[in-house]
Design a protein around this motif. Structure first.
Motif, PDB file in Angstrom:
ATOM      1  N   ASN A  46       0.944  -1.035  -0.041  1.00 10.74           N
ATOM      2  CA  ASN A  46      -0.586   0.259   0.173  1.00 10.74           C
ATOM      3  C   ASN A  46       0.588   1.303   0.090  1.00 10.74           C
ATOM      4  O   ASN A  46       0.199   2.125  -0.343  1.00 10.74           O
ATOM      5  CB  ASN A  46      -0.894  -0.006   1.466  1.00 10.74           C
ATOM      6  N   ILE A  47       2.253   0.895  -0.016  1.00  3.61           N
ATOM      7  CA  ILE A  47       3.185   2.838   0.327  1.00  3.61           C
ATOM      8  C   ILE A  47       4.034   2.150  -0.743  1.00  3.61           C
ATOM      9  O   ILE A  47       4.743   0.887  -1.422  1.00  3.61           O
ATOM     10  CB  ILE A  47       4.578   2.484   1.376  1.00  3.61           C
ATOM     11  N   VAL A  48       3.677   3.490  -1.521  1.00  4.47           N
ATOM     12  CA  VAL A  48       4.509   3.922  -2.843  1.00  4.47           C
ATOM     13  C   VAL A  48       5.734   4.726  -2.645  1.00  4.47           C
ATOM     14  O   VAL A  48       4.779   5.679  -2.731  1.00  4.47           O
ATOM     15  CB  VAL A  48       3.800   3.969  -3.969  1.00  4.47           C
ATOM     16  N   TRP A  49       6.355   4.497  -2.808  1.00  2.00           N
ATOM     17  CA  TRP A  49       7.661   5.806  -2.502  1.00  2.00           C
ATOM     18  C   TRP A  49       7.943   6.183  -3.731  1.00  2.00           C
ATOM     19  O   TRP A  49       7.862   6.282  -4.738  1.00  2.00           O
ATOM     20  CB  TRP A  49       9.046   5.737  -2.168  1.00  2.00           C
ATOM     21  N   VAL A  50       7.920   7.280  -4.010  1.00  3.50           N
ATOM     22  CA  VAL A  50       7.913   8.264  -5.354  1.00  3.50           C
ATOM     23  C   VAL A  50       8.932   9.313  -4.639  1.00  3.50           C
ATOM     24  O   VAL A  50       9.165   9.829  -3.728  1.00  3.50           O
ATOM     25  CB  VAL A  50       6.146   9.387  -5.428  1.00  3.50           C
ATOM     26  N   THR A  51       9.729  10.911  -6.132  1.00  3.80           N
ATOM     27  CA  THR A  51      10.961  10.889  -5.326  1.00  3.80           C
ATOM     28  C   THR A  51       9.831  12.257  -4.791  1.00  3.80           C
ATOM     29  O   THR A  51       9.486  12.718  -5.250  1.00  3.80           O
ATOM     30  CB  THR A  51      11.311  11.147  -6.885  1.00  3.80           C
ATOM     31  N   PRO A  52      11.138  12.922  -3.533  1.00  2.00           N
ATOM     32  CA  PRO A  52      10.617  14.453  -3.314  1.00  2.00           C
ATOM     33  C   PRO A  52      11.274  15.131  -3.748  1.00  2.00           C
ATOM     34  O   PRO A  52      12.370  15.103  -5.157  1.00  2.00           O
ATOM     35  CB  PRO A  52      11.690  13.872  -1.607  1.00  2.00           C
ATOM     36  N   GLU A  53      11.686  16.477  -3.422  1.00  2.00           N
ATOM     37  CA  GLU A  53      12.441  17.518  -4.033  1.00  2.00           C
ATOM     38  C   GLU A  53      13.857  17.029  -4.431  1.00  2.00           C
ATOM     39  O   GLU A  53      14.728  16.565  -3.712  1.00  2.00           O
ATOM     40  CB  GLU A  53      11.969  18.919  -3.564  1.00  2.00           C
ATOM     41  N   GLY A  54      14.491  17.287  -5.264  1.00  2.00           N
ATOM     42  CA  GLY A  54      16.212  17.090  -5.100  1.00  2.00           C
ATOM     43  C   GLY A  54      16.545  17.491  -4.885  1.00  2.00           C
ATOM     44  O   GLY A  54      16.470  18.361  -3.671  1.00  2.00           O
ATOM     45  N   GLY A  55      17.730  16.824  -3.977  1.00  2.00           N
ATOM     46  CA  GLY A  55      18.928  17.861  -2.829  1.00  2.00           C
ATOM     47  C   GLY A  55      18.354  16.979  -1.600  1.00  2.00           C
ATOM     48  O   GLY A  55      19.122  17.425  -1.282  1.00  2.00           O
ATOM     49  N   GLY A  56      16.889  16.742  -1.121  1.00  2.00           N
ATOM     50  CA  GLY A  56      17.008  16.127   0.147  1.00  2.00           C
ATOM     51  C   GLY A  56      17.003  15.249   0.475  1.00  2.00           C
ATOM     52  O   GLY A  56      17.912  14.489  -0.377  1.00  2.00           O
ATOM     53  N   GLY A  57      17.037  14.449   1.682  1.00  2.00           N
ATOM     54  CA  GLY A  57      17.356  13.175   2.147  1.00  2.00           C
ATOM     55  C   GLY A  57      18.464  13.258   2.940  1.00  2.00           C
ATOM     56  O   GLY A  57      18.579  14.496   2.755  1.00  2.00           O
ATOM     57  N   PRO A  58      19.163  12.344   2.449  1.00  3.26           N
ATOM     58  CA  PRO A  58      20.667  11.902   3.887  1.00  3.26           C
ATOM     59  C   PRO A  58      21.535  12.866   2.412  1.00  3.26           C
ATOM     60  O   PRO A  58      21.539  13.125   1.540  1.00  3.26           O
ATOM     61  CB  PRO A  58      20.355  11.051   3.801  1.00  3.26           C
ATOM     62  N   ASN A  59      22.400  12.720   3.585  1.00  7.85           N
ATOM     63  CA  ASN A  59      23.426  13.685   2.741  1.00  7.85           C
ATOM     64  C   ASN A  59      24.618  12.833   3.812  1.00  7.85           C
ATOM     65  O   ASN A  59      25.774  13.588   4.906  1.00  7.85           O
ATOM     66  CB  ASN A  59      23.913  15.244   3.464  1.00  7.85           C
ATOM     67  N   TYR A  60      25.016  12.025   3.133  1.00 11.17           N
ATOM     68  CA  TYR A  60      26.978  11.375   3.984  1.00 11.17           C
ATOM     69  C   TYR A  60      27.042  11.276   3.308  1.00 11.17           C
ATOM     70  O   TYR A  60      28.216  11.995   1.822  1.00 11.17           O
ATOM     71  CB  TYR A  60      26.435   9.552   3.332  1.00 11.17           C
ATOM     72  N   VAL A  61      28.396  11.569   4.687  1.00 11.88           N
ATOM     73  CA  VAL A  61      29.940  11.866   4.368  1.00 11.88           C
ATOM     74  C   VAL A  61      30.572  11.115   4.859  1.00 11.88           C
ATOM     75  O   VAL A  61      30.987  10.287   5.992  1.00 11.88           O
ATOM     76  CB  VAL A  61      30.206  13.155   5.545  1.00 11.88           C
ATOM     77  N   GLY A  62      31.818  10.055   4.009  1.00  9.18           N
ATOM     78  CA  GLY A  62      32.824   8.906   4.639  1.00  9.18           C
ATOM     79  C   GLY A  62      32.253   7.632   4.979  1.00  9.18           C
ATOM     80  O   GLY A  62      32.444   6.924   5.258  1.00  9.18           O
ATOM     81  N   MET A  63      30.675   7.529   4.627  1.00 11.17           N
ATOM     82  CA  MET A  63      29.999   6.460   4.257  1.00 11.17           C
ATOM     83  C   MET A  63      30.038   5.345   3.493  1.00 11.17           C
ATOM     84  O   MET A  63      30.569   5.772   2.029  1.00 11.17           O
ATOM     85  CB  MET A  63      28.490   6.620   4.997  1.00 11.17           C
TER      86      MET A  63
END
Length: 561
Positions: free
Chosen positions: A544-561
Motif C-alpha cells: 500500500n506504500i509507494v515511495w516516490v521522489t521528493p524534491e531534489g537535494g533532499g534526503g541524507p547527506n552521507y559523509v565518508g559512508m
C-alpha cells in the motif's frame, strides 16, 4: 508526475536534448557515462551525456559496506591510482565469526569459503569513491546535475522511452503551487539509462510496463543498516575485515554483520537482514543496535565515537531474478537491475561492470545512427562476461538460507568451498524463489514479540539520534513522497493483522501509529526523516506504500559512508 492542470497553467516544460540521459550518479551510472565517453573518443565521435542525481551532490545518497573488488575499476580506469582514487586501504585480514549470545567462534582460514575471501580488495568509503568517479566523468565532458530528481519517465507515441522529467519545485503539502513554483524540466535522449540503485522508483515502473520480469524469479532484497565510527588508535586495525553470522538472529531469518577497519582510525560496521523475514515484530534497526553490544563487536568500537549512520535496501542478486535489462529506448544498470553478489557482500564492481557493458552497446548504437530501439548487444555482452560467471557461481546462496541456517551454512560450504576444490566452479543445480518479500510476513498472532534492550547512548542508539547523524533533511512544505494507495489500510489491515510493522521495519522513524483524540489509531508519516532506503516500498505486506521522489537535494547527506 506533473498534473495535467499544472502543465496547462504553467507549461510547457523546458527541455534539453542529449544523446544519452543517465538517471543516478552512483557507480553504475557514472561508469556508464565514463565508458561511453572513452569509447566515443576512441572512435573520434562527440557524444553528449547528462547524469541526473537526486542527492545534493554525487555520493550524498551512496551507502555501502564497503569492501571493493577493484576488477571492474581496473578495466574502467586502469590508472586509477595515479588519478587519486580513494582506494587507500587494502584488505589485510579476514575474520569470519559465528556468534552465540556471549561468545564467538572464528572460522579457520582454510575453511573460509571463496565468496568471503577478500585478497586484493580494498576497504573504502563508496560515497568518496563515487565523488571521485564524478570528477573523472566531468573531466571527460559529462554533465552532472546534482539535486535534480528524475520523477517521471517520458514516452513517445510508439511507447518508447524518450527521456525523463525532473520533479516540480515549489509545491506545498497540499500539492498546490506556492511562491517560487517551477515546473520540472524534460531531459530527452536517444537512449535513457536507469541507474537508481535497488528498488529504483522509475526502474520499478519500467519493469512493470514492459514486463521485464516475465518468466523470472521474484526479486529479493535485504536492508543494510550501517554506522561509521572513529575508534581509539589502539583499537585500529587497518584493513581487517570481519563478517559475522548467528546472534542476534534467533530464528531462520537471513542476516549477518560486517565490520571493516578503514584508514585513519575509522571503522565502518553494519547489519544486514533479509526482507523475507517472517516475524512482524522484527526491527532490523534494533537488531543492529544489539549486535554492537556483543563482546566480539564492542571490542572494536568501545571508547570510540559514532560519526555517521545510514540504511539502504540492497538486492540479493540472484541471476534467476535478473529482469530483462533492455526496453525500447533504454536500459537498467547496476542495482536498478539487480547485479549484486549477495554471497560476496559486494555490488560496486558489478555495478561498474554492468555500466561498462551498457556503454559499449550504447556507443555502437549511436555510431550507427540508431536511437530509441533495443540495446540488444548489452544483455548479449553480459552473458559472455566474467560478471555473469561470477553471479552464476553464487546463484543459490540466498535461496539455501530460505531452507534454514543449518542448510544454508552447509550448502554454502559445499558450493563455495568443496566444489571449487574439486574443480567445479559453478554448482550443477539451480534453486528458484517463488515468494516476494512482502508475502513472507506472518500474522502477529502467530509470532512472538521481540523485547529489544533500551539504547545506552554509547554503543547503541535510538532512531532519531541516528537520523540526525545521517544529515537527513527535506524541505518540509512539500507533498509527502511516502504515499498510500489507501489511507485506511495501515490501521485496518497492517495494525490489526501484523501489529503495525511499518513502525519497526523503517530504520528512520518515519512511520508511527498514534492515537486520535477519540482513542482511535492512525498512521503518522514523518517524511522528513526518510533516508531513502526503500524498505517500506518493499516490505509493506499490503504493498500500500509507494515511495516516490521528493524534491531534489533532499534526503541524507552521507559523509565518508
Amino acid at each position: 508526475m506533473t498534473s495535467p492542470d499544472l502543465l496547462a497553467q504553467f507549461g510547457p516544460r523546458e527541455s534539453m536534448e542529449y544523446d544519452v540521459v543517465i538517471v543516478g550518479a552512483g557507480p553504475a551510472g557514472l561508469a556508464t557515462a565514463i565508458r561511453l565517453k572513452q569509447v566515443a573518443a576512441d572512435k573520434g565521435q562527440e557524444v553528449s551525456v547528462v547524469v541526473l542525481e537526486k542527492g545534493s551532490e554525487p555520493g550524498a545518497h551512496i551507502l555501502s559496506g564497503a569492501v571493493m573488488d577493484p576488477r571492474a575499476m581496473n578495466e574502467l580506469l586502469p590508472n586509477w591510482k595515479d588519478l587519486g582514487a580513494p582506494l587507500n586501504q587494502p584488505v589485510t585480514g579476514d575474520d569470519v565469526l559465528f556468534l552465540s549470545e556471549s561468545g564467538s567462534t572464528r572460522t579457520p582460514d582454510w575453511l573460509v569459503p571463496r565468496n568471503l575471501h577478500n585478497d586484493g580488495c580494498y576497504v573504502v568509503s563508496l560515497s568518496n569513491v563515487v565523488k571521485w568517479m564524478a570528477q573523472q566523468a566531468e573531466s571527460l565532458g559529462v554533465e552532472i546535475f546534482p539535486g535534480f530528481a528524475a520523477a517521471e519517465v517520458l514516452y513517445d507515441d510508439q511507447g518508447r522511452v524518450k527521456g525523463v522529467a525532473t520533479g516540480d519545485l515549489g509545491l506545498g503539502k497540499d500539492g498546490q503551487p506556492h511562491d517560487g513554483f517551477q515546473l520540472g524540466m524534460e531531459l530527452l535522449g536517444k537512449y535513457t539509462i536507469f541507474a537508481e540503485g535497488a528498488r529504483g522508483h522509475l526502474g520499478k515502473q519500467l519493469i512493470a510496463k514492459y514486463q521485464l520480469d516475465k518468466g523470472k524469479d521474484p526479486q529479493s532484497f535485504a536492508i543494510g543498516v550501517k554506522e561509521l565510527w572513529e575508534v581509539p588508535a589502539d583499537k585500529a586495525r587497518p584493513g581487517l575485515v570481519v563478517h559475522t553470522a548467528g546472534w542476534p538472529m534467533v530464528d531462520d531469518t537471513f542476516g549477518g554483520g560486517f565490520l571493516y577497519h578503514l584508514e585513519d582510525n575509522k571503522v565502518t560496521l553494519g547489519f544486514v537482514v533479509g526482507l523475507d523475514y517472517q516475524n512482524p515484530y522484527m526491527s532490523p534497526f534494533e537488531e543492529m543496535q544489539r549486535w554492537k553490544t556483543h563482546p566480539a563487536i564492542r571490542a572494536h568500537i568501545e571508547g570510540g565515537k559514532r560519526l555517521g549512520y545510514g540504511a539502504r535496501a540492497i538486492n540479493n542478486g540472484t541471476p534467476q531474478a535478473l529482469p530483462t535489462t533492455v526496453f525500447p529506448g533504454g536500459a537498467l544498470v547496476g542495482c536498478d537491475a539487480g547485479y549484486l553478489n549477495a554471497a560476496r557482500i559486494k555490488g560496486s564492481h558489478a555495478a561498474i561492470k554492468s555500466g561498462m557493458l551498457c556503454a559499449e552497446a550504447l556507443a555502437d548504437a549511436l555510431s550507427s545512427g540508431r536511437s530509441q530501439d533495443l540495446l540488444a548487444a548489452y544483455p548479449v555482452a553480459f552473458e559472455q562476461s566474467w560478471l555473469k560467471d561470477e553471479l552464476d557461481q553464487t546463484r543459490n546462496f540466498k535461496l539455501w538460507f530460505k531452507k534454514g541456517k543449518t542448510v544454508g551454512n552447509l550448502m554454502t560450504g559445499i558450493e563455495q568451498w568443496l566444489l571449487p576444490k574439486l574443480g567445479v566452479q559453478s554448482p550443477p543445480w539451480t534453486l528458484h524463489a517463488t515468494k516476494r518479500d512482502h508475502e513472507c510476513l506472518k500474522p502477529a498472532a502467530d509470532c512472538r514479540p521481540i523485547a529489544y534492550p533500551k539504547p545506552d547512548g554509547k554503543l547503541s542508539f535510538d532512531r532519531l539520534s541516528s537520523v540526525f547523524v545521517s544529515n537527513t533533511n527535506h524541505e518540509e512544505n512539500q507533498p509527502s513522497h511516502l504515499t498510500l494507495k489507501n489511507a485506511g489500510i495501515p490501521v485496518q489491515v497492517n495494525l490489526a493483522n501484523y501489529a503495525g510493522p511499518e513502525s519497526r521495519y523503517c530504520p528512520a522513524g518515519v512511520y508511527e501509529f498514534v492515537k486520535n483524540e477519540d482513542g482511535s489509531d492512525r498512521l503518522q508519516i514523518n517524511a522528513q526523516n526518510c533516508v531513502h532506503c526503500k524498505t517500506c516500498d518493499i516490505k509493506d505486506p499490503t504493498q500500500n506504500i509507494v515511495w516516490v521522489t521528493p524534491e531534489g537535494g533532499g534526503g541524507p547527506n552521507y559523509v565518508g559512508m
